[in-house]
Design a protein around this motif. Structure first.
Motif, PDB file in Angstrom:
ATOM      1  N   PRO A  45     -21.357  -9.851  25.014  1.00 23.61           N
ATOM      2  CA  PRO A  45     -21.805 -11.228  25.258  1.00 23.61           C
ATOM      3  C   PRO A  45     -23.060 -11.341  26.119  1.00 23.61           C
ATOM      4  CG  PRO A  45     -19.432 -11.107  25.424  1.00 23.61           C
ATOM      5  CD  PRO A  45     -19.917  -9.685  25.286  1.00 23.61           C
ATOM      6  N   SER A  46     -23.240 -10.426  27.062  1.00 26.03           N
ATOM      7  CA  SER A  46     -24.414 -10.509  27.943  1.00 26.03           C
ATOM      8  C   SER A  46     -25.707 -10.178  27.221  1.00 26.03           C
ATOM      9  CB  SER A  46     -24.244  -9.577  29.149  1.00 26.03           C
ATOM     10  OG  SER A  46     -24.102  -8.227  28.728  1.00 26.03           O
ATOM     11  N   ARG A  75     -19.214 -20.535  28.211  1.00 21.15           N
ATOM     12  CA  ARG A  75     -19.688 -19.620  29.251  1.00 21.15           C
ATOM     13  C   ARG A  75     -19.766 -20.335  30.596  1.00 21.15           C
ATOM     14  NH1 ARG A  75     -22.899 -14.928  27.725  1.00 21.15           N
ATOM     15  NH2 ARG A  75     -23.066 -14.705  25.453  1.00 21.15           N
ATOM     16  N   ASP A  79     -23.989 -17.784  33.922  1.00 14.96           N
ATOM     17  CA  ASP A  79     -24.146 -16.882  32.789  1.00 14.96           C
ATOM     18  C   ASP A  79     -24.926 -17.553  31.670  1.00 14.96           C
ATOM     19  OD1 ASP A  79     -23.734 -14.675  31.060  1.00 14.96           O
ATOM     20  OD2 ASP A  79     -21.933 -15.593  30.243  1.00 14.96           O
ATOM     21  N   THR A 138     -11.987  -7.266  27.463  1.00 19.95           N
ATOM     22  CA  THR A 138     -12.769  -7.563  28.658  1.00 19.95           C
ATOM     23  C   THR A 138     -12.398  -8.941  29.199  1.00 19.95           C
ATOM     24  OG1 THR A 138     -14.583  -8.476  27.324  1.00 19.95           O
ATOM     25  CG2 THR A 138     -14.737  -6.151  27.955  1.00 19.95           C
ATOM     26  N   GLU A 140     -13.900 -12.229  31.267  1.00 19.85           N
ATOM     27  CA  GLU A 140     -15.107 -12.953  31.688  1.00 19.85           C
ATOM     28  C   GLU A 140     -14.696 -13.926  32.796  1.00 19.85           C
ATOM     29  OE1 GLU A 140     -18.496 -16.091  30.020  1.00 19.85           O
ATOM     30  OE2 GLU A 140     -16.896 -15.363  28.690  1.00 19.85           O
ATOM     31  N   HIS A 141     -15.169 -13.669  33.993  1.00 19.93           N
ATOM     32  CA  HIS A 141     -14.792 -14.481  35.138  1.00 19.93           C
ATOM     33  C   HIS A 141     -15.710 -15.702  35.236  1.00 19.93           C
ATOM     34  CE1 HIS A 141     -12.016 -11.413  36.618  1.00 19.93           C
ATOM     35  NE2 HIS A 141     -12.921 -10.539  36.186  1.00 19.93           N
ATOM     36  N   LYS A 142     -15.091 -16.873  35.337  1.00 19.56           N
ATOM     37  CA  LYS A 142     -15.817 -18.133  35.357  1.00 19.56           C
ATOM     38  C   LYS A 142     -15.410 -18.932  36.593  1.00 19.56           C
ATOM     39  CE  LYS A 142     -15.821 -18.419  30.295  1.00 19.56           C
ATOM     40  NZ  LYS A 142     -15.580 -19.305  29.132  1.00 19.56           N
ATOM     41  N   HIS A 149     -11.434 -11.630  26.331  1.00 20.61           N
ATOM     42  CA  HIS A 149     -12.138 -11.327  25.088  1.00 20.61           C
ATOM     43  C   HIS A 149     -11.560 -10.070  24.432  1.00 20.61           C
ATOM     44  CE1 HIS A 149     -15.584 -14.133  25.582  1.00 20.61           C
ATOM     45  NE2 HIS A 149     -15.393 -13.928  26.875  1.00 20.61           N
ATOM     46  N   ASP A 185      -9.503 -18.706  26.559  1.00 20.16           N
ATOM     47  CA  ASP A 185     -10.128 -19.147  27.795  1.00 20.16           C
ATOM     48  C   ASP A 185      -9.068 -19.889  28.616  1.00 20.16           C
ATOM     49  OD1 ASP A 185     -11.872 -20.229  29.767  1.00 20.16           O
ATOM     50  OD2 ASP A 185     -13.515 -20.093  28.336  1.00 20.16           O
TER      51      ASP A 185
END
Length: 263
Positions: A45-46, A75, A79, A138, A140-142, A149, A185
């Motif tokens: 994603p990055s 996102r 990010d 993985t 994804e920290h928000k 993911h 999410d």
């Protein structure tokens, strides 16, 4: 090889006519999902970046009178800013509506209370334990939660992990679960892209809304659009959107056509 972008003159006639009508709106909100719409889906994603011609069209639209362009993504806000490369006057809403960027809120964009912050910390610890050792999975920290993911995991691993998330932290009181393509999410407040568009419409005094999205999370927007608005589904799948294009390359032509009709 990527498909050539869709020329504005080659749009579906119904979509072209709908865009022409948006040219007459006094105040227009252009809300766009990022991944799968402005940027092709990528394994990491990055690494996602907007297609250059779409980015040019976004900037042109953002500079048009009476037009506000907002990226509306799952996102996190920071990010989203990093991978998109956009800055003012393009505005951003992250975490499915959990974070509002500069120009859209008077505060710092955070919506978490102390209790929600505590819940988020417990959620994070639980998910770290749940996915430990699962290859290809993985987190994804928000600011408002954590996304799990499984896009790069083997199918059996992805199924096992997502089932465990659904049966575990996804059931916790105070945790809102939103499923997308190979991702769940989890947020510690209830948010949706549809609610975010409603908020943006009100705050901006928009006469009409254009929205393009590709994921199931975008359906909450399509179902809330009003007469005179235009919704475009990108890619395959059931949708409430009235219009559809095949991929992000085709989105470029749509955005160019919309930019052309704005005053």
């Amino acid at each position: 090889m990527a498909e050539p972008e869709l020329d504005p003159d080659q749009l579906d006639p119904a979509l072209s006519a709908a865009l022409d009508r948006l040219g007459e709106a006094g105040t227009l909100l252009v809300a766009l999902d990022f991944d799968g719409v402005l940027a092709p889906i990528v394994p990491v994603p990055s690494d996602a970046r907007p297609l250059p011609d779409s980015a040019d069209a976004v900037r042109e639209l953002a500079g048009a009178p009476g037009t506000t362009v907002v990226l509306l993504s799952g996102r996190g806000l920071t990010d989203l800013g990093t991978v998109s490369g956009f800055a003012e006057p393009v505005r951003m809403v992250g975490s499915h509506g959990g974070e509002y960027g500069p120009g859209l809120t008077d505060g710092d964009g955070s919506l978490l209370s102390p209790a929600q912050q505590d819940l988020k910390e417990k959620l994070t610890l639980a998910l770290v334990d749940l996915v430990e050792g699962e290859i290809g999975v993985t987190l994804e920290h928000k600011p408002a939660g954590v996304a799990v993911h499984v896009r790069n995991a083997a199918p059996e691993v992805g199924t096992r992990v997502l089932d465990a998330v659904r049966a575990g932290p996804g059931t916790w009181e105070g945790v809102d679960s939103t499923e997308g393509k190979a991702v769940i999410d989890l947020a510690v407040l209830q948010v949706s892209k549809g609610a975010a568009v409603d908020t943006l419409r009100q705050r901006l005094g928009a006469d009409a809304v254009f929205f393009a999205g590709d994921d199931v999370t975008d359906e909450s927007v399509f179902t809330r659009l009003r007469p005179g608005d235009v919704g475009v589904k990108v890619g395959e799948g059931d949708t409430a959107a009235e219009h559809r294009v095949v991929d992000p390359e085709a989105v470029t032509g749509v955005l160019r056509a919309l930019a052309r009709v704005r005053p």
